[in-house]
Enzyme design. Sequence first.
Site, PDB file in Angstrom:
ATOM      1  N   ASP A  49       0.866  -1.165   0.000  1.00  0.00           N
ATOM      2  CA  ASP A  49       0.000   0.000   0.000  1.00  0.00           C
ATOM      3  C   ASP A  49       0.917   1.235   0.000  1.00  0.00           C
ATOM      4  OD1 ASP A  49      -2.350   1.647   0.641  1.00  0.00           O
ATOM      5  OD2 ASP A  49      -1.502   1.755   2.651  1.00  0.00           O
ATOM      6  N   ASP A  51      -0.313   5.017   0.856  1.00  0.00           N
ATOM      7  CA  ASP A  51      -0.633   6.014   1.884  1.00  0.00           C
ATOM      8  C   ASP A  51      -0.519   5.439   3.296  1.00  0.00           C
ATOM      9  OD1 ASP A  51      -1.258   8.299   0.280  1.00  0.00           O
ATOM     10  OD2 ASP A  51      -3.121   7.310  -0.307  1.00  0.00           O
TER      11      ASP A  51
HETATM   12  P1  TMP Z   1      -5.617   3.417   1.070  1.00  0.00           P
HETATM   13  O1  TMP Z   1      -4.633   3.703   2.188  1.00  0.00           O
HETATM   14  O2  TMP Z   1      -6.306   2.100   1.226  1.00  0.00           O
HETATM   15  O3  TMP Z   1      -4.955   3.543  -0.278  1.00  0.00           O
HETATM   16  O4  TMP Z   1      -6.844   4.467   1.227  1.00  0.00           O
HETATM   17  C1  TMP Z   1      -6.811   5.800   0.891  1.00  0.00           C
HETATM   18  C2  TMP Z   1      -7.332   6.703   1.964  1.00  0.00           C
HETATM   19  O5  TMP Z   1      -7.667   7.954   1.323  1.00  0.00           O
HETATM   20  C3  TMP Z   1      -8.612   6.293   2.691  1.00  0.00           C
HETATM   21  O6  TMP Z   1      -8.383   6.210   4.095  1.00  0.00           O
HETATM   22  C4  TMP Z   1      -9.601   7.422   2.453  1.00  0.00           C
HETATM   23  C5  TMP Z   1      -8.716   8.557   2.011  1.00  0.00           C
HETATM   24  N1  TMP Z   1      -9.330   9.564   1.119  1.00  0.00           N
HETATM   25  C6  TMP Z   1      -9.095  10.901   1.419  1.00  0.00           C
HETATM   26  O7  TMP Z   1      -8.417  11.214   2.396  1.00  0.00           O
HETATM   27  N2  TMP Z   1      -9.630  11.865   0.613  1.00  0.00           N
HETATM   28  C7  TMP Z   1     -10.394  11.561  -0.482  1.00  0.00           C
HETATM   29  O8  TMP Z   1     -10.849  12.471  -1.204  1.00  0.00           O
HETATM   30  C8  TMP Z   1     -10.636  10.166  -0.789  1.00  0.00           C
HETATM   31  C9  TMP Z   1     -11.473   9.797  -1.967  1.00  0.00           C
HETATM   32  C10 TMP Z   1     -10.064   9.210   0.044  1.00  0.00           C
END
Ligand code: TMP
Length: 301
Positions: A49, A51
Amino acid sequence: AAARAATVPAAVRAALQQEHVKMKNPERALAKIAKMIEGGADELLVISDFDHTMSRAYDEKGERCWTTHGVFDNAQEMADLAKKCKDLSAHYLPIEFDGNMTIEEKIPHMEAWWRQSHDAIVEKGVQREVLEKLVLNSNIRLRDAADSLMAHLDAARVPLVMFSAGIGDIISIFLAQRLGAVPSNMHIISNMMTYDDKKVVSGFREPLIHTFNKNGKVISKEEVNFFHEMRKRDNVILMGDSMGDLHMDVGVENHSEADTLKIAFLNQKIHLLDFYTANYDVVIVDDQSMTVPRTIMDAIT
Ligand code: TMP
């Protein structure tokens, strides 16, 4: 398993025996690592992953670091877009982490969140150059030792799949800025932007990837071909920070999920520890570095 586990080098054992590294079944984790050491670099595939996994969840001052979408929430030059994104997060984030809802119940909300956020970005007509500036000034930060981990995997020719529900273009811009270039071994599966002839963001490619569909269902034909090329690599290490990351290895051909070494970073939400150790082989608690995975991967390659 015990005999196999005994062959794991002392450096790896020491890394895993640290107080903040939690395992429900250490012997099983060590047996998986031992098998990977036997297979070496040629049989290894790493899926991570981005983020708050490859990137930090917190900086040295304890401030929350941004996600890839977060560059828009914090875009001071585009106050209307920033407000819209912040309002969406305020509404949907509690749903993402609602303990009383099932994943099936959450999915339509996540889709609605991602679509509204992406529509707002497209409506704003953001230029590629502006994106680059936003990323340069962002508080997206790599975990300590993440740069050396990526360089090491690249040198060992171990493919690194960056599987992200964030924005793929932000990941590649960020890595190009911080590392000089996106490493050649990296394959990004994420939400990718399209641009018009003036280099203004014009849309996002399908399929949409959100927190709860990061699995075989979202991988496109291109990705199926990629995993087909990778079919000889059946030693898989997966790294994530949320329960939504658990099945990122579903696209790997002829592979049993039970053989994957699953490593989680648990950032602050310590009440989830039992839940994490029940699902991940290794759980690294409140450590903003890649040191533990790096030690394991060093032993394999
Ligand atoms: P991930 O870590 O599984 O790739 O998830 C991405 C994270 O992004 C999730 O916790 C929700 C967040 N997110 C935002 O902070 N802003 C946004 O506009 C969107 C669509 C998601």
